[in-house]
Design a protein around this motif. Structure first.
Motif, PDB file in Angstrom:
ATOM      1  N   GLN A 185     -17.505 -27.101  49.378  1.00  0.00           N
ATOM      2  CA  GLN A 185     -18.255 -26.633  50.344  1.00  0.00           C
ATOM      3  C   GLN A 185     -19.516 -25.929  50.111  1.00  0.00           C
ATOM      4  OE1 GLN A 185     -16.521 -25.811  54.168  1.00  0.00           O
ATOM      5  NE2 GLN A 185     -18.166 -24.831  54.923  1.00  0.00           N
ATOM      6  N   PRO A 186     -19.087 -24.791  49.297  1.00  0.00           N
ATOM      7  CA  PRO A 186     -20.539 -23.709  48.983  1.00  0.00           C
ATOM      8  C   PRO A 186     -21.351 -24.319  47.964  1.00  0.00           C
ATOM      9  CG  PRO A 186     -18.229 -22.572  48.799  1.00  0.00           C
ATOM     10  CD  PRO A 186     -17.924 -24.030  49.201  1.00  0.00           C
ATOM     11  N   LEU A 187     -20.571 -25.249  47.311  1.00  0.00           N
ATOM     12  CA  LEU A 187     -21.750 -25.891  46.332  1.00  0.00           C
ATOM     13  C   LEU A 187     -22.703 -27.073  46.893  1.00  0.00           C
ATOM     14  CD1 LEU A 187     -19.786 -27.161  43.068  1.00  0.00           C
ATOM     15  CD2 LEU A 187     -21.717 -25.626  43.539  1.00  0.00           C
ATOM     16  N   LEU A 188     -22.197 -27.680  47.889  1.00  0.00           N
ATOM     17  CA  LEU A 188     -22.820 -28.533  48.691  1.00  0.00           C
ATOM     18  C   LEU A 188     -23.812 -27.896  49.814  1.00  0.00           C
ATOM     19  CD1 LEU A 188     -19.894 -31.291  49.240  1.00  0.00           C
ATOM     20  CD2 LEU A 188     -22.251 -31.808  48.065  1.00  0.00           C
ATOM     21  N   GLU A 189     -23.584 -26.923  50.175  1.00  0.00           N
ATOM     22  CA  GLU A 189     -24.133 -25.702  50.987  1.00  0.00           C
ATOM     23  C   GLU A 189     -25.716 -25.603  50.225  1.00  0.00           C
ATOM     24  OE1 GLU A 189     -21.804 -22.811  52.207  1.00  0.00           O
ATOM     25  OE2 GLU A 189     -20.964 -23.983  54.038  1.00  0.00           O
ATOM     26  N   ALA A 221     -28.946 -32.533  44.706  1.00  0.00           N
ATOM     27  CA  ALA A 221     -29.549 -34.120  45.356  1.00  0.00           C
ATOM     28  C   ALA A 221     -28.379 -34.850  45.280  1.00  0.00           C
ATOM     29  CB  ALA A 221     -30.665 -34.534  44.213  1.00  0.00           C
ATOM     30  N   GLU A 222     -27.278 -34.614  44.254  1.00  0.00           N
ATOM     31  CA  GLU A 222     -26.156 -35.482  44.236  1.00  0.00           C
ATOM     32  C   GLU A 222     -25.209 -34.752  43.620  1.00  0.00           C
ATOM     33  OE1 GLU A 222     -26.296 -39.974  42.999  1.00  0.00           O
ATOM     34  OE2 GLU A 222     -26.492 -38.574  41.294  1.00  0.00           O
ATOM     35  N   LEU A 223     -24.055 -34.751  43.869  1.00  0.00           N
ATOM     36  CA  LEU A 223     -22.791 -34.173  43.324  1.00  0.00           C
ATOM     37  C   LEU A 223     -21.940 -35.245  42.783  1.00  0.00           C
ATOM     38  CD1 LEU A 223     -21.185 -30.729  44.449  1.00  0.00           C
ATOM     39  CD2 LEU A 223     -19.643 -32.674  43.457  1.00  0.00           C
ATOM     40  N   VAL A 224     -21.651 -35.368  41.478  1.00  0.00           N
ATOM     41  CA  VAL A 224     -20.619 -36.330  41.340  1.00  0.00           C
ATOM     42  C   VAL A 224     -19.351 -35.689  40.830  1.00  0.00           C
ATOM     43  CG1 VAL A 224     -20.230 -38.154  39.320  1.00  0.00           C
ATOM     44  CG2 VAL A 224     -22.615 -37.660  40.364  1.00  0.00           C
ATOM     45  N   ILE A 225     -18.105 -36.133  41.186  1.00  0.00           N
ATOM     46  CA  ILE A 225     -17.101 -35.542  40.731  1.00  0.00           C
ATOM     47  C   ILE A 225     -16.322 -36.564  39.829  1.00  0.00           C
ATOM     48  CG2 ILE A 225     -14.573 -34.887  41.608  1.00  0.00           C
ATOM     49  CD1 ILE A 225     -15.850 -34.337  44.435  1.00  0.00           C
ATOM     50  N   ALA A 231     -17.757 -35.940  52.057  1.00  0.00           N
ATOM     51  CA  ALA A 231     -18.953 -36.889  52.279  1.00  0.00           C
ATOM     52  C   ALA A 231     -19.830 -36.345  53.446  1.00  0.00           C
ATOM     53  CB  ALA A 231     -18.668 -38.315  52.492  1.00  0.00           C
ATOM     54  N   ASP A 232     -19.542 -35.671  54.477  1.00  0.00           N
ATOM     55  CA  ASP A 232     -20.403 -35.301  55.671  1.00  0.00           C
ATOM     56  C   ASP A 232     -21.129 -34.123  55.259  1.00  0.00           C
ATOM     57  OD1 ASP A 232     -17.890 -33.782  55.484  1.00  0.00           O
ATOM     58  OD2 ASP A 232     -18.238 -32.878  57.344  1.00  0.00           O
ATOM     59  N   LEU A 233     -21.075 -33.617  54.102  1.00  0.00           N
ATOM     60  CA  LEU A 233     -21.813 -32.391  53.656  1.00  0.00           C
ATOM     61  C   LEU A 233     -22.821 -32.628  52.539  1.00  0.00           C
ATOM     62  CD1 LEU A 233     -18.843 -29.606  53.277  1.00  0.00           C
ATOM     63  CD2 LEU A 233     -20.289 -30.074  55.148  1.00  0.00           C
ATOM     64  N   GLY A 234     -22.883 -33.840  52.325  1.00  0.00           N
ATOM     65  CA  GLY A 234     -24.123 -34.198  51.216  1.00  0.00           C
ATOM     66  C   GLY A 234     -23.758 -35.344  50.581  1.00  0.00           C
ATOM     67  N   VAL A 235     -24.401 -35.753  49.400  1.00  0.00           N
ATOM     68  CA  VAL A 235     -24.315 -37.098  48.787  1.00  0.00           C
ATOM     69  C   VAL A 235     -23.242 -36.732  47.501  1.00  0.00           C
ATOM     70  CG1 VAL A 235     -25.359 -38.679  47.373  1.00  0.00           C
ATOM     71  CG2 VAL A 235     -27.008 -37.565  49.018  1.00  0.00           C
ATOM     72  N   VAL A 236     -22.042 -37.073  47.926  1.00  0.00           N
ATOM     73  CA  VAL A 236     -20.911 -36.762  46.872  1.00  0.00           C
ATOM     74  C   VAL A 236     -20.381 -38.089  46.315  1.00  0.00           C
ATOM     75  CG1 VAL A 236     -18.842 -35.359  46.677  1.00  0.00           C
ATOM     76  CG2 VAL A 236     -20.359 -35.041  48.502  1.00  0.00           C
TER      77      VAL A 236
END
Ligand code: ATR
Length: 274
Positions: free
Chosen positions: A138-142, A146-150, A166-171
């Motif tokens: 959550q803190p990273l997505l805040e 542009a994109e966070l790949v796990i 998924a509701d917090l960004g492009v994951v």
């Protein structure tokens, strides 16, 4: 009266938290005592309950009790609810126990304040899909990357985490071998280094100015940072700053005062404890 705090874990003797919080207390002249508390593997709730009954004001919680601590609490911060695992418990005035997870904000503060990195608009690769990674999402997505790949060894866990946030960004969730393109920042949140291993991601994930960050730390480079260094990465960071920053955030929640975290990171590095 001296307020009592502790870090609860198993094992616990290696923990640097007593050193860090004692330094914060000295800096900010808080009348508090902070000790290490070994907890029985099957008895977190009982022991934590006793700690608070006997006047304890707050607990930090480490491996393997972060989920137990989540269930033990009466109230949760929004980021703690998301993480479903917590590293900080605070006894409120009304006696209820508030839970927070300060790991993610600790990571973000270390990256942005101590290392002056902006995460906004960046491509970030996060390795691992266990509790450590869930706690920082959550803190990273805040920061609005542009994109966070796990990427994770077990694909289904990476996919599930990506869905949950998924509701917090492009994951996006994927396996290590499916990692595509180069990233601005790669964060290792797996426990692979404990076994001397490195998550097998393609070298094409690195570019000239990629920064790598290992949530672990030790006397030298971690296995993952050593691999990145050998591929030509010039900025390889370890998790010591995250450790001190998550402690600083817990201290702030408990005492309402912000300690000078950078000074404590400097001291720890100078004293070559890490
Ligand atoms: P933590 O609380 O440290 O996150 P965890 O929840 O047990 O601990 O998660 C450990 C993470 O490290 C997982 O993502 C795990 O991958 P799996 O989900 O496939 O088990 C990852 N991990 C552990 N050892 C690893 C290794 N040797 N190589 C790659 N990933 C590893």
């Amino acid at each position: 009266m001296t307020d009592l705090y502790a870090v609860a874990g198993n094992p616990i003797s290696h923990s640097k938290s007593p050193l860090i919080h004692s330094a914060f207390a000295r800096q900010t002249q808080q009348d508090m005592l902070y000790k290490a508390q070994l907890m029985p593997l099957d008895g977190f709730a009982l022991k934590a309950g006793k700690f608070f009954e006997h006047g304890g004001s707050g607990l930090n919680v480490t491996v393997p009790f972060k989920e137990d601590a989540y269930r033990f609490a009466d109230e949760w911060t929004p980021r703690a609810r998301r993480a479903q695992a917590v590293n900080t418990l605070k006894k409120l005035e009304n006696g209820r126990i508030l839970a927070d997870n300060t790991d993610g904000v600790g990571l973000v503060r270390d990256l942005t304040l101590n290392h002056h990195l902006s995460l906004t608009g960046k491509r970030i690769l996060l390795l691992g899909a266990g509790g450590a990674v869930r706690g920082v999402l959550q803190p990273l997505l805040e920061q609005q990357p542009a994109e966070l790949v796990i990427a994770n060894r077990t694909l289904s866990k990476a996919q599930q985490l990506a869905l949950d946030f998924a509701d917090l960004g492009v994951v996006i969730g994927c396996g290590f071998e499916a990692v595509e393109g180069a990233f601005d920042l790669i964060i290792n949140g797996t426990s692979a280094s404990l076994g001397g291993e490195c998550p097998p991601i393609p070298a094409s994930a690195l570019k000239a100015d990629t920064v790598t960050y290992d949530m672990m730390y030790g006397a030298g480079r971690t296995v993952f940072n050593q691999w990145a260094h050998e591929q030509g990465v010039t900025i390889t960071l370890d998790g010591l700053g995250m450790l001190v920053e998550q402690a600083g955030e817990a201290f702030y929640l408990w005492r309402g005062v912000r300690p000078d975290t950078a000074a404590v990171v400097d001291t720890l590095r100078r004293e070559r404890r890490v």
